[in-house]
Design a protein around this motif. Structure first.
Motif, mmCIF file in Angstrom:
data_model
loop_
_atom_site.group_PDB
_atom_site.id
_atom_site.type_symbol
_atom_site.label_atom_id
_atom_site.label_comp_id
_atom_site.label_asym_id
_atom_site.label_seq_id
_atom_site.Cartn_x
_atom_site.Cartn_y
_atom_site.Cartn_z
ATOM 1 N N PRO A 426 49.993 32.516 84.918
ATOM 2 C CA PRO A 426 51.048 33.128 84.099
ATOM 3 C C PRO A 426 52.463 32.827 84.599
ATOM 4 O O PRO A 426 53.331 32.429 83.820
ATOM 5 C CB PRO A 426 50.735 34.628 84.176
ATOM 6 N N VAL A 427 52.707 32.999 85.905
ATOM 7 C CA VAL A 427 54.046 32.735 86.454
ATOM 8 C C VAL A 427 54.328 31.232 86.462
ATOM 9 O O VAL A 427 55.465 30.799 86.190
ATOM 10 C CB VAL A 427 54.189 33.328 87.872
ATOM 11 N N GLN A 428 53.314 30.420 86.734
ATOM 12 C CA GLN A 428 53.508 28.970 86.723
ATOM 13 C C GLN A 428 53.872 28.479 85.321
ATOM 14 O O GLN A 428 54.668 27.552 85.163
ATOM 15 C CB GLN A 428 52.250 28.272 87.236
ATOM 16 N N ASP A 429 53.293 29.118 84.286
ATOM 17 C CA ASP A 429 53.657 28.771 82.903
ATOM 18 C C ASP A 429 55.113 29.130 82.612
ATOM 19 O O ASP A 429 55.821 28.398 81.913
ATOM 20 C CB ASP A 429 52.739 29.499 81.912
ATOM 21 N N VAL A 430 55.548 30.283 83.141
ATOM 22 C CA VAL A 430 56.951 30.682 82.965
ATOM 23 C C VAL A 430 57.869 29.667 83.647
ATOM 24 O O VAL A 430 58.897 29.258 83.094
ATOM 25 C CB VAL A 430 57.195 32.103 83.524
ATOM 26 N N ALA A 431 57.493 29.247 84.863
ATOM 27 C CA ALA A 431 58.286 28.243 85.582
ATOM 28 C C ALA A 431 58.328 26.929 84.801
ATOM 29 O O ALA A 431 59.384 26.282 84.693
ATOM 30 C CB ALA A 431 57.713 28.018 86.978
ATOM 31 N N ASP A 432 57.188 26.544 84.235
ATOM 32 C CA ASP A 432 57.120 25.297 83.473
ATOM 33 C C ASP A 432 58.016 25.348 82.234
ATOM 34 O O ASP A 432 58.561 24.327 81.807
ATOM 35 C CB ASP A 432 55.666 25.031 83.066
ATOM 36 N N GLY A 445 58.695 34.665 79.540
ATOM 37 C CA GLY A 445 58.705 35.837 80.426
ATOM 38 C C GLY A 445 58.477 37.136 79.676
ATOM 39 O O GLY A 445 57.719 38.006 80.125
ATOM 40 N N LEU A 446 59.121 37.277 78.527
ATOM 41 C CA LEU A 446 58.919 38.482 77.711
ATOM 42 C C LEU A 446 57.469 38.583 77.237
ATOM 43 O O LEU A 446 56.866 39.658 77.261
ATOM 44 C CB LEU A 446 59.867 38.470 76.508
ATOM 45 N N ALA A 447 56.909 37.439 76.808
ATOM 46 C CA ALA A 447 55.515 37.434 76.347
ATOM 47 C C ALA A 447 54.574 37.844 77.474
ATOM 48 O O ALA A 447 53.624 38.615 77.265
ATOM 49 C CB ALA A 447 55.154 36.049 75.821
ATOM 50 N N LEU A 448 54.838 37.343 78.679
ATOM 51 C CA LEU A 448 54.008 37.708 79.836
ATOM 52 C C LEU A 448 54.051 39.216 80.081
ATOM 53 O O LEU A 448 53.018 39.850 80.315
ATOM 54 C CB LEU A 448 54.498 36.947 81.067
ATOM 55 N N GLY A 449 55.258 39.792 80.025
ATOM 56 C CA GLY A 449 55.398 41.229 80.274
ATOM 57 C C GLY A 449 54.636 42.061 79.260
ATOM 58 O O GLY A 449 53.941 43.020 79.617
ATOM 59 N N TYR A 450 54.727 41.691 77.987
ATOM 60 C CA TYR A 450 54.015 42.450 76.949
ATOM 61 C C TYR A 450 52.499 42.341 77.145
ATOM 62 O O TYR A 450 51.770 43.321 76.995
ATOM 63 C CB TYR A 450 54.392 41.934 75.559
#
Length: 760
Positions: A426-432, A445-450
């Motif tokens: 999840p965090v690696q996808d945000v970094a990408d 990032g917002l999608a990950l949080g939800y």
């Protein structure tokens, strides 16, 4: 009857508290053996570092050691100064709100000193309402003072340990880890032990007056939870605004505009940023988790006081929540040894597994501890009063209630870690997503949080269903206590994060080597994840605590059922669901306003001070510290007032049913918003660190520092800062504080509330 005698119970609880305090002092002593510098009358400074064959070249560099000492001193002075200023304001609030508690509760029966018939112990008389007003006020003040002390002690040990962690990093990542973790353990054990000891002593002192009136005794003791949480609210909001104003200002101008490293000594906001880590993430977080512990204990004690063992005065069974906390201190003591003595950290990749192992070991050991306490402290069968009906409960029912709360906390912790650690996709996808700029980073990032809300909510829902089915509202109260039973370990791994963050900042400002900074960055990255796990625990326990307090409030206010189809309850429900958004808007804007001033000041210094960018002169750190201090103290008042005044206004004007709706609405929406905000911010932070570290081939392709991809990650991290360190963590206090405040004032609302509807 309980297998454990009353006399033995009276020994076990304070003994466990003293053991916790003693263990904390031992950890502090071990940390203190890492020496900084001391003043010498003959030559100004002399070096006092531990000698070791493992020391690397440069360990005896006196100049760097002096710099570390000076930076630590500046951070400590800044943090202490802010807290003392904040506590002066909070001292005034404590006196004013204590007077409100006394006047509101005293007026329930017109300040009568006559004894009243008991509500549940039929045929007996209980102490007058005026006594409840007086002792609730005393309990409120005790809770507030203990909360303030918890935050202050945490801040002092953190500022004591940060430079020591930096110096130990020169010997290896393992030694630095142990110093940071032991320092966190000092805070964890002091808070858990002090909270338990003060509550135990308060109960025994109140008993001298109340005698057999346990109903009145444990109703008044709920003020302890109110005091703890009200201080935590202002500590979290004020500290959060302070740290994020400095952090945002330092990042936007330093890293994005000037392309200089994080914690570069040329950045004017860098000292304020490090001070903020201590007043927000340490002092505020300590007060927050103390508030959760105090409220869950008070909710469980109040509900137990109107059970069969409350009416028959079985002290050991009544003290079940305190015995669970006592067992938790012993379990956490054993667990801590696994991190500091039994397992050695040899490389960077060992750090995060070691911290995760702490959670698992403490949960497994505590499950066995709960079984022991449940068998010895509780009668084999007893009766609970559940909204006017009686419910037969067995002792093994309560074992399952506490255990499911404990394991739900572990699930929430591991889920939080999955969504916020840069070791997972999840965090690696945000970094990408930073490849295409800040906008896509923010979207991911917002999608990950939800998405991160789903599993914790199911875990909380299952815990609520099972515990309520087995033991009604008492089951939910002890489930919340189960989630917080390993609070000493939770706080140790939580406080470890800001200590490591400060250690990295000191290493950068002192001009230490890149190798040392890599070690402190690794400690910090693991600390970001553990801080997110700590917030997950706090939010999950807040949901259970506020539900237990809600049940206690409904019972105390004399409401048979809360029917959401009635207009009074439904309007409360929808307004309550709106409050977390209103509160978040206020705290986010406060951070934005303070950060705006900080950015302008940092830009001004870079533009107007000759030689600053070249490193020939020092920036004006003090002005940035002043901006953060003034802004946080000013901006913490409106959101604090929103939370504190809402129950009073709703209960007085609209009555107990509407207030019940407000509490339910705030609980349901507040938990979701808090989890998503905290995890989104944590993910953005670790996505940035993933790019900066450049450990994997994927991370290297996104970096290095200063690249467009990195700048997009910094912007995401900057947006996430107020979410994860101000709004998110403060929301769990909102839902708990409104619930416990409603419980404390329930007699007044039941007697005099809702007068506005009388004219409609």
């Amino acid at each position: 009857m309980s297998a454990l005698s009353e006399g033995l119970t009276q020994i076990v609880i304070p003994l466990a508290s003293l053991v916790g305090i003693g263990f904390a002092l031992l950890q502090w002593f071990l940390v203190s053996r890492v020496k900084l510098l001391s003043q010498d009358s003959s030559n100004g400074y002399k070096q006092k570092l531990i000698e070791s064959d493992e020391e690397e070249e440069g360990i005896n560099n006196l100049e760097i050691s002096i710099k570390c000492t000076e930076i630590q001193h500046a951070i400590s002075v800044g943090a202490t100064s802010f807290l003392f200023t904040e506590y002066k304001y909070l001292g005034i609030f404590m006196c004013v709100f204590g007077a409100i508690i006394f006047l509101f509760l005293g007026s329930v029966k017109g300040f009568s000193t006559k004894s009243e018939p008991c509500t549940y112990s039929q045929g007996n008389t209980c102490k007058p309402a005026l006594a409840n007003a007086f002792f609730s006020t005393i309990a409120f003040l005790l809770g507030a003072l203990t909360s303030v002390l918890s935050g202050y002690l945490g801040m002092k040990i953190a500022t004591y340990a940060n430079a020591r962690t930096t110096l130990e990093a020169r010997k290896g990542v393992g030694k630095a880890f142990i110093t940071a973790f032991r320092s966190g353990a000092v805070m964890g054990f002091l808070l858990a032990a002090n909270g338990l000891l003060v509550l135990y002593v308060s109960i025994n002192l109140f008993k001298l007056y109340y005698g057999d009136d346990w109903e009145g005794l444990y109703e008044s003791i709920t003020g302890y939870g109110l005091g703890g949480s009200s201080m935590a609210l202002f500590g979290r909001v004020g500290g959060g605004i302070y740290t994020k104003a400095a952090d945002v200002g330092a990042d936007l101008v330093g890293k994005v505009e000037r392309n200089i490293p994080e914690d570069d000594p040329r950045n004017p906001a860098v000292i304020a940023d490090n001070v903020g880590d201590n007043v927000g993430d340490i002092a505020g977080m300590g007060s927050d988790l103390f508030g959760s512990y105090a409220e869950s204990s008070c909710a469980a004690l109040f509900v137990a006081s109107i059970s069969s063992f409350g009416i028959s005065h079985e002290f050991t069974a009544m003290s079940y929540p305190l015995l669970i906390s006592s067992m938790g201190i012993v379990v956490c003591l054993i667990t801590t040894l696994f991190a500091t003595d039994l397992f050695e950290i040899k490389k960077v990749s060992d750090i995060e597994p070691s911290l995760k192992r702490q959670l698992l070991i403490s949960t497994v050991l505590m499950t066995a501890g709960i079984a022991v306490v449940s068998f010895f402290a509780l009668p084999s069968e007893f009766t609970l009063f559940n909204f006017g009906t009686e419910k037969e409960v067995k002792n093994w029912h309560l074992f399952f209630c506490v255990a499911i709360g404990l394991w739900a906390g572990l699930i929430i912790g591991y889920t939080t870690e999955y969504y916020t650690s840069n070791a997972y996709s999840p965090v690696q996808d945000v970094a990408d997503a930073c490849r295409t700029g800040a906008a896509t980073n923010v979207i991911f990032g917002l999608a990950l949080g939800y998405k991160s809300v789903i599993i914790p909510i199911f875990a909380i829902a299952i815990a609520i269903y099972v515990s309520f089915s087995l033991a009604a509202m008492y089951g939910i109260a002890v489930a919340a206590l189960g989630m917080l039973s390993t609070i000493a370990t939770g706080l140790a791994i939580d406080a470890y994060g800001p200590i490591s963050d400060n250690a990295g900042g000191i290493a950068e400002m002192a001009g230490m080597s890149h190798k040392i900074r890599e070690r402190t960055d690794a400690l910090d990255a693991a600390g970001n994840t553990t801080a997110a796990i700590g917030k997950g625990f706090a939010i999950g326990s807040a949901a259970l605590v506020s539900l237990a307090l809600f049940g206690a409030y409904v019972s105390r206010a004399g409401i048979k059922t809360v029917d959401v189809l009635t207009p009074k309850a439904f309007i409360g429900l929808i307004v309550g669901a709106m409050l977390p958004y209103w509160f978040s808007a206020m705290t986010m804007k406060s951070v934005g306003s303070a950060a705006l001033k900080m950015v302008e000041e940092v830009r001004r210094q870079f533009n107007t001070i000759p030689g600053l960018m070249e490193g020939r002169v020092k920036p004006d750190y003090a002005n940035c510290v002043k901006i953060s201090t003034d802004a946080s103290l000013r901006e913490m008042i409106p959101p604090g007032a929103l939370v504190m005044l809402t129950p009073l206004i709703v209960g007085t004007l609209f009555g107990v049913e509407t207030l019940a709706g407000v509490l339910a609405g705030a609980l349901v929406s507040g938990v979701q918003v808090a989890i998503s905000a905290s995890n989104t911010g944590g993910a953005w932070d670790n996505a940035k660190k993933y790019i900066e570290a450049g450990v994997s081939e994927h991370a290297k392709s996104l970096g290095p520092k200063g690249s467009e991809c990195h700048k997009a990650a910094v912007i995401g991290d900057t947006i996430g800062d107020p979410l994860k360190d101000t709004s998110g963590p403060s929301l769990n206090i909102l839902i708990k504080l409104m619930a416990v405040e409603s419980l404390v004032f329930a007699p007044f609302f039941a007697a005099h509330g809702g007068f506005l509807f009388k004219f409609i």
